[in-house]
Structure formats: C-alpha cells, structure tokens
Motif scaffolding. Sequence first.
Motif, PDB file in Angstrom:
ATOM      1  N   ARG A   1      52.481  17.351 -12.136  1.00  0.00           N
ATOM      2  CA  ARG A   1      52.329  18.515 -13.017  1.00  0.00           C
ATOM      3  C   ARG A   1      51.952  19.765 -12.234  1.00  0.00           C
ATOM      4  O   ARG A   1      52.401  20.877 -12.549  1.00  0.00           O
ATOM      5  CB  ARG A   1      51.273  18.210 -14.081  1.00  0.00           C
ATOM      6  N   VAL A   2      51.128  19.591 -11.200  1.00  0.00           N
ATOM      7  CA  VAL A   2      50.779  20.722 -10.338  1.00  0.00           C
ATOM      8  C   VAL A   2      52.032  21.282  -9.662  1.00  0.00           C
ATOM      9  O   VAL A   2      52.217  22.504  -9.569  1.00  0.00           O
ATOM     10  CB  VAL A   2      49.743  20.294  -9.279  1.00  0.00           C
ATOM     11  N   LEU A   3      52.914  20.382  -9.206  1.00  0.00           N
ATOM     12  CA  LEU A   3      54.154  20.817  -8.572  1.00  0.00           C
ATOM     13  C   LEU A   3      55.035  21.588  -9.550  1.00  0.00           C
ATOM     14  O   LEU A   3      55.600  22.641  -9.203  1.00  0.00           O
ATOM     15  CB  LEU A   3      54.907  19.609  -8.019  1.00  0.00           C
ATOM     16  N   ILE A   4      55.156  21.088 -10.770  1.00  0.00           N
ATOM     17  CA  ILE A   4      55.973  21.758 -11.779  1.00  0.00           C
ATOM     18  C   ILE A   4      55.419  23.152 -12.071  1.00  0.00           C
ATOM     19  O   ILE A   4      56.167  24.137 -12.162  1.00  0.00           O
ATOM     20  CB  ILE A   4      56.032  20.927 -13.082  1.00  0.00           C
ATOM     21  N   LEU A   5      54.098  23.237 -12.218  1.00  0.00           N
ATOM     22  CA  LEU A   5      53.468  24.534 -12.464  1.00  0.00           C
ATOM     23  C   LEU A   5      53.696  25.483 -11.293  1.00  0.00           C
ATOM     24  O   LEU A   5      54.014  26.672 -11.490  1.00  0.00           O
ATOM     25  CB  LEU A   5      51.968  24.348 -12.696  1.00  0.00           C
ATOM     26  N   GLY A   6      53.548  24.972 -10.062  1.00  0.00           N
ATOM     27  CA  GLY A   6      53.780  25.801  -8.885  1.00  0.00           C
ATOM     28  C   GLY A   6      55.222  26.302  -8.807  1.00  0.00           C
ATOM     29  O   GLY A   6      55.467  27.457  -8.448  1.00  0.00           O
ATOM     30  N   ALA A   7      56.168  25.428  -9.157  1.00  0.00           N
ATOM     31  CA  ALA A   7      57.571  25.833  -9.147  1.00  0.00           C
ATOM     32  C   ALA A   7      57.843  26.915 -10.183  1.00  0.00           C
ATOM     33  O   ALA A   7      58.590  27.872  -9.929  1.00  0.00           O
ATOM     34  CB  ALA A   7      58.456  24.616  -9.415  1.00  0.00           C
ATOM     35  N   ALA A   8      57.213  26.789 -11.364  1.00  0.00           N
ATOM     36  CA  ALA A   8      57.393  27.799 -12.409  1.00  0.00           C
ATOM     37  C   ALA A   8      56.827  29.142 -11.971  1.00  0.00           C
ATOM     38  O   ALA A   8      57.459  30.193 -12.161  1.00  0.00           O
ATOM     39  CB  ALA A   8      56.721  27.333 -13.702  1.00  0.00           C
ATOM     40  N   LEU A   9      55.637  29.121 -11.364  1.00  0.00           N
ATOM     41  CA  LEU A   9      55.042  30.367 -10.876  1.00  0.00           C
ATOM     42  C   LEU A   9      55.879  30.965  -9.745  1.00  0.00           C
ATOM     43  O   LEU A   9      56.026  32.192  -9.655  1.00  0.00           O
ATOM     44  CB  LEU A   9      53.615  30.102 -10.390  1.00  0.00           C
ATOM     45  N   GLY A  10      56.425  30.105  -8.894  1.00  0.00           N
ATOM     46  CA  GLY A  10      57.292  30.592  -7.826  1.00  0.00           C
ATOM     47  C   GLY A  10      58.540  31.262  -8.366  1.00  0.00           C
ATOM     48  O   GLY A  10      58.972  32.298  -7.858  1.00  0.00           O
ATOM     49  N   ALA A  11      59.118  30.661  -9.427  1.00  0.00           N
ATOM     50  CA  ALA A  11      60.310  31.252 -10.047  1.00  0.00           C
ATOM     51  C   ALA A  11      59.996  32.618 -10.641  1.00  0.00           C
ATOM     52  O   ALA A  11      60.782  33.563 -10.520  1.00  0.00           O
ATOM     53  CB  ALA A  11      60.848  30.311 -11.121  1.00  0.00           C
ATOM     54  N   LEU A  12      58.833  32.728 -11.286  1.00  0.00           N
ATOM     55  CA  LEU A  12      58.433  34.023 -11.847  1.00  0.00           C
ATOM     56  C   LEU A  12      58.218  35.056 -10.743  1.00  0.00           C
ATOM     57  O   LEU A  12      58.577  36.233 -10.894  1.00  0.00           O
ATOM     58  CB  LEU A  12      57.147  33.859 -12.665  1.00  0.00           C
ATOM     59  N   GLY A  13      57.635  34.615  -9.623  1.00  0.00           N
ATOM     60  CA  GLY A  13      57.417  35.529  -8.507  1.00  0.00           C
ATOM     61  C   GLY A  13      58.726  36.038  -7.919  1.00  0.00           C
ATOM     62  O   GLY A  13      58.870  37.223  -7.631  1.00  0.00           O
ATOM     63  N   VAL A  14      59.701  35.132  -7.752  1.00  0.00           N
ATOM     64  CA  VAL A  14      61.005  35.536  -7.220  1.00  0.00           C
ATOM     65  C   VAL A  14      61.690  36.494  -8.190  1.00  0.00           C
ATOM     66  O   VAL A  14      62.318  37.482  -7.776  1.00  0.00           O
ATOM     67  CB  VAL A  14      61.879  34.300  -6.958  1.00  0.00           C
ATOM     68  N   ALA A  15      61.577  36.215  -9.500  1.00  0.00           N
ATOM     69  CA  ALA A  15      62.171  37.106 -10.499  1.00  0.00           C
ATOM     70  C   ALA A  15      61.558  38.501 -10.417  1.00  0.00           C
ATOM     71  O   ALA A  15      62.263  39.518 -10.520  1.00  0.00           O
ATOM     72  CB  ALA A  15      61.979  36.523 -11.900  1.00  0.00           C
ATOM     73  N   ALA A  16      60.242  38.567 -10.221  1.00  0.00           N
ATOM     74  CA  ALA A  16      59.577  39.871 -10.099  1.00  0.00           C
ATOM     75  C   ALA A  16      60.060  40.623  -8.870  1.00  0.00           C
ATOM     76  O   ALA A  16      60.242  41.850  -8.895  1.00  0.00           O
ATOM     77  CB  ALA A  16      58.061  39.679 -10.043  1.00  0.00           C
ATOM     78  N   VAL A  17      60.287  39.885  -7.767  1.00  0.00           N
ATOM     79  CA  VAL A  17      60.775  40.504  -6.537  1.00  0.00           C
ATOM     80  C   VAL A  17      62.198  41.032  -6.717  1.00  0.00           C
ATOM     81  O   VAL A  17      62.535  42.140  -6.290  1.00  0.00           O
ATOM     82  CB  VAL A  17      60.724  39.494  -5.371  1.00  0.00           C
TER      83      VAL A  17
END
Length: 260
Positions: free
Chosen positions: A51-67
């Motif tokens: 679950r930590v990995l899934i959450l990290g991947a979701a936050l990473g996707a949001l970060g890339v989208a912001a960039v």
Amino acid sequence: MRLAQRLGIAAGISLLLLPIGILLDDGLSSRWVFLLWLLGSLLGLTVWSFRVLILGAALGALGVAAVLFTPLLPRLAQALVVSEAPHPADLIVVLGGGMQCGSGSLEASSLARLEKGLELWKAGYAPRITLSDTVGEIFGDARCPSLGLEAARRVEALYGPDGPEIVMLPQMRTTHTEALATAQVAQAKGFHRLLLVTTPTHSRRALAAFRKLGLNVTSVPSSEPRFDMTLRLPIDRLRALSAVSREYLGWLIYRLRGWV
C-alpha cells in the motif's frame, strides 16, 4: 491479493518509477538502479508495504503531472537564475561541472561554462580564468580524470601559449570549496573583482556562497546545454527536473551549514 501477484505488480510499478529516480539523479550507476528496482519490488512482500508503494506511485504521478502541465517548474527554475552584466575584472571564476568518466571528456554543462569563461576572456573582461581540479570520487568513479586538467588541455588546444592565464583550484569537491579556494587566491594575489560563471539554475546559490565570504563577485551565467530554459516543452521540463530539484536541496543544505 496473493503474494505472487503483489510481487509482480510491485516489480512493474518500481520499473515504471525508475525513470523518475534517474531524472532526479542522472549520476546513478546501473548497480544502484537495479538495487532501487529490487527494493521497490520487495515492497510487495506485505500488504502494508504494498500500500505504501501504491501511495508513493500515486504521489509520483501527481508530481510528474505538475511538472508537465503547470507553470510551477518554470517559475521555480527562473527563481534560481541571477544574470548580471559583465564588467572589467581581475579574475573569471569558471565553476566545475560534470565529467563523462568513461570517455574522459567534459560533460555538456562543463563545456558550456568553459565556453562562457573563454568568451569573457576573449572580450577582454579579465586576463585569467580559474579551473577546478576535481578528484575522481566526486563523480562516483575514482578512475574519473580531473575536470580541471581536461579543461586546461582544451584551452591549450584552442589557444596554445596565447591563451588565458589559468589558475587551477586543487581538489575541488563542491561549490563551497571552490568559493573558499577562490577567496584564498583573491587574497594572496590581490584580486578584487571577480566574474562568476556557472550554469543558470546554479547561479543564485553559487553567487550567494561566494558573497558569503565577502567576495566582490558578479554572476555571468553560461548557456544551459541540457534543456531549453524557457521550459515550454514537456521534455525540457522533465530534463530540468533534476537540476531544479538539486538546487533547492542544495539551498537547504547550504543554509543549514551557514554557507549562504
């Protein structure tokens, strides 16, 4: 979800996340990349770590989208740039960049800085330039040749004995050590006015580090060879992510240590 399924999904997600890690630190070796992928894959061993990995991947996707899709990164990048008009000086300080250790050649940012330093010298702003004689370990490879010595060979090949006077700064590791070494040279030689050359996103932190030591220095950045500084295209924003992230982390470290 069964263990085998979790491990398979974790391995896939970790593989997809690796490019983000490489962008943030483009100096990662193949061994470290593999270890990061393996550690990410092992997060599938338990439900909680998965679950930590899934959450990290979701936050990473949001970060890339912001960039990619917002003006956030261009604004952060421009805030790092200090560009001032050059003036007659005693010394042009060309900060060290990177090396391609395998081929023993200068990385693009090093070439851009050297080119700008030589441009200022040819225009008559100062009769001498500094070059940073780095140690191999700074690039993660003890066999890596010195950036400063390679740069000096290039200057010699271009201008021969008619080139600028070269002031070598020995065993440089960081911008802070370059500032300290330059301060010692300036005091010993009686140099009062300096032109500081580095890549644009590094210019604000570098200038602050030099001025912290009381040096009279003007920031004259080089071009940015790794990406278009306007950051209009998504690919340029991705390429800039590493430089911008490092600079803000560097600002934090330098402030905590009292170097800026």
